[in-house]
Design a protein around this motif. Structure first.
Motif, short mmCIF file in Angstrom:
data_model
loop_
_atom_site.label_atom_id
_atom_site.label_comp_id
_atom_site.label_asym_id
_atom_site.label_seq_id
_atom_site.Cartn_x
_atom_site.Cartn_y
_atom_site.Cartn_z
N ALA A 199 0.81 -1.22 0.00
CA ALA A 199 0.00 0.00 0.00
C ALA A 199 0.85 1.27 0.00
O ALA A 199 0.31 2.37 -0.05
CB ALA A 199 -0.94 0.00 1.20
N ASP A 200 2.17 1.12 0.06
CA ASP A 200 3.06 2.29 0.09
C ASP A 200 3.74 2.57 -1.26
O ASP A 200 4.59 3.45 -1.37
CB ASP A 200 4.13 2.10 1.18
CG ASP A 200 4.84 0.74 1.09
OD1 ASP A 200 4.45 -0.10 0.25
OD2 ASP A 200 5.80 0.52 1.87
N VAL A 201 3.35 1.85 -2.30
CA VAL A 201 4.01 2.00 -3.61
C VAL A 201 3.69 3.36 -4.24
O VAL A 201 2.55 3.79 -4.25
CB VAL A 201 3.53 0.86 -4.56
CG1 VAL A 201 3.93 1.14 -6.00
CG2 VAL A 201 4.11 -0.47 -4.10
N ASN A 202 4.74 4.02 -4.77
CA ASN A 202 4.47 5.25 -5.55
C ASN A 202 5.07 5.18 -6.96
O ASN A 202 5.01 6.15 -7.71
CB ASN A 202 4.93 6.51 -4.81
CG ASN A 202 6.44 6.56 -4.62
OD1 ASN A 202 7.14 5.60 -4.89
ND2 ASN A 202 6.92 7.70 -4.15
N LEU A 203 5.65 4.03 -7.32
CA LEU A 203 6.14 3.83 -8.69
C LEU A 203 5.80 2.40 -9.12
O LEU A 203 6.30 1.43 -8.53
CB LEU A 203 7.67 4.04 -8.75
CG LEU A 203 8.38 3.60 -10.03
CD1 LEU A 203 7.79 4.29 -11.26
CD2 LEU A 203 9.87 3.91 -9.92
N ALA A 205 -0.95 8.78 -6.61
CA ALA A 205 -1.05 10.24 -6.72
C ALA A 205 0.32 10.85 -6.45
O ALA A 205 0.95 10.53 -5.43
CB ALA A 205 -2.09 10.78 -5.74
N GLY A 206 0.80 11.67 -7.37
CA GLY A 206 2.13 12.26 -7.23
C GLY A 206 3.26 11.31 -7.59
O GLY A 206 4.43 11.68 -7.53
N GLY A 207 2.93 10.10 -7.98
CA GLY A 207 3.94 9.10 -8.34
C GLY A 207 3.94 8.82 -9.83
O GLY A 207 3.65 9.71 -10.64
#
Ligand SMILES: NC(=O)c1ccc[n+]([C@@H]2O[C@H](COP(=O)([O-])OP(=O)(O)OC[C@H]3O[C@@H](n4cnc5c(N)ncnc54)[C@H](OP(=O)(O)O)[C@@H]3O)[C@@H](O)[C@H]2O)c1
Length: 229
Positions: free
Chosen positions: A69-73, A117-119
């Motif tokens: 749940a912490d993925v940003n890419l 979002a933002g990733g």
């Protein structure tokens, strides 16, 4: 998109380009890399978080999105190519190509989109997103669909500032091209080009001569391209 400090997830990270993505993301300073595979026991990259993920299985996709749940890419690398003709090929096999390359990729995008979002998303596409190749009509159609998916998702996620990059390549030296006698690029070179382009904010990366030539030919009469092949 800065890779240093990113938390990345790679699909199909047990071999080929996916293994290279997981390796190079760590080398470039990603804080955490989820290396996913439908057979996680085959992931051999040191230092990654290993997760099971079959992109064609909705329950597996949902479980991965919850566990990571912490993925940003998100790197949508997993894909299949069965070398199937459109007209006389096995319809079930043609469906499996579309189920993985188009529907599977879309399923992963939909599950992870809220946390990106933002990733960023990097989709691994192909020169065959743009041209047909005798004997691989089904694969080419699925990669065309995945290219269109990439463009559509980019528009839809612009509001939440998710960068969406497509990586196109002709041939890399992986299991997928084992049966083809064509010039092949080192997977490490392709992946570096993709990650450089991602960090530069490109929407599209053309990683080799074949993909650059095919993209350039799109504006011309298709006969010109196919007649010189
Ligand atoms: N190699 C090339 O020349 C080339 C050219 C253009 C585009 N591409 C694209 O590059 C990407 C990577 O290909 P590659 O060359 O590295 O091929 P590869 O060596 O055949 O590896 C394909 C990877 O995708 C995984 N995969 C397949 N179906 C999956 C599923 N349902 N769920 C999760 N993972 C799945 C495979 O897992 P298993 O080990 O479990 O099968 C494997 O890890 C693909 O999207 C391909 O279309 C490759």
């Amino acid at each position: 998109m800065h890779i240093s400090g990113a938390i990345a997830l790679v699909t199909g990270a047990n071999r080929g380009l996916g293994r290279q993505f997981a390796t190079q993301l760590l080398e470039r300073g990603a804080t955490k890399v989820y290396a996913t595979a439908r057979r996680p026991e085959l992931v051999t990259v040191p230092g990654v978080e290993i997760l099971p993920l079959d992109i064609t299985d909705p329950a597996s996709v949902a479980a991965a999105a919850e566990a990571a749940a912490d993925v940003n890419l998100l790197v949508n690398n997993a894909g299949v190519a069965f070398g199937t003709d459109l007209v006389v090929g096995d319809l079930d096999v043609l469906h499996r190509e579309m189920d993985t390359n188009f529907w599977g990729t879309l399923s992963v995008v939909r599950a992870f989109a809220p946390q990106l979002a933002g990733g960023a998303i990097l989709n691994v596409l192909s020169v065959l997103s743009w041209i047909a190749f005798q004997g691989s009509g089904g694969y080419a159609a699925s990669k065309s669909a995945q290219w269109s998916l990439t463009n559509g998702v980019r528009l839809e996620l612009a509001g939440q500032k998710t960068q969406v990059t497509g990586l196109h390549l002709g041939a890399a030296d992986t299991d997928m091209t084992a049966g083809y006698d064509v010039p092949k690029t080192d997977p490490a070179v392709i992946v570096k080009a993709g990650l450089d382009g991602l960090e530069a904010g490109y929407w599209e990366v053309l990683a080799d001569e074949w993909s650059r030539g095919a993209k350039a030919a799109l504006a011309a009469d298709p006969r010109a391209y196919y007649n010189q092949q």
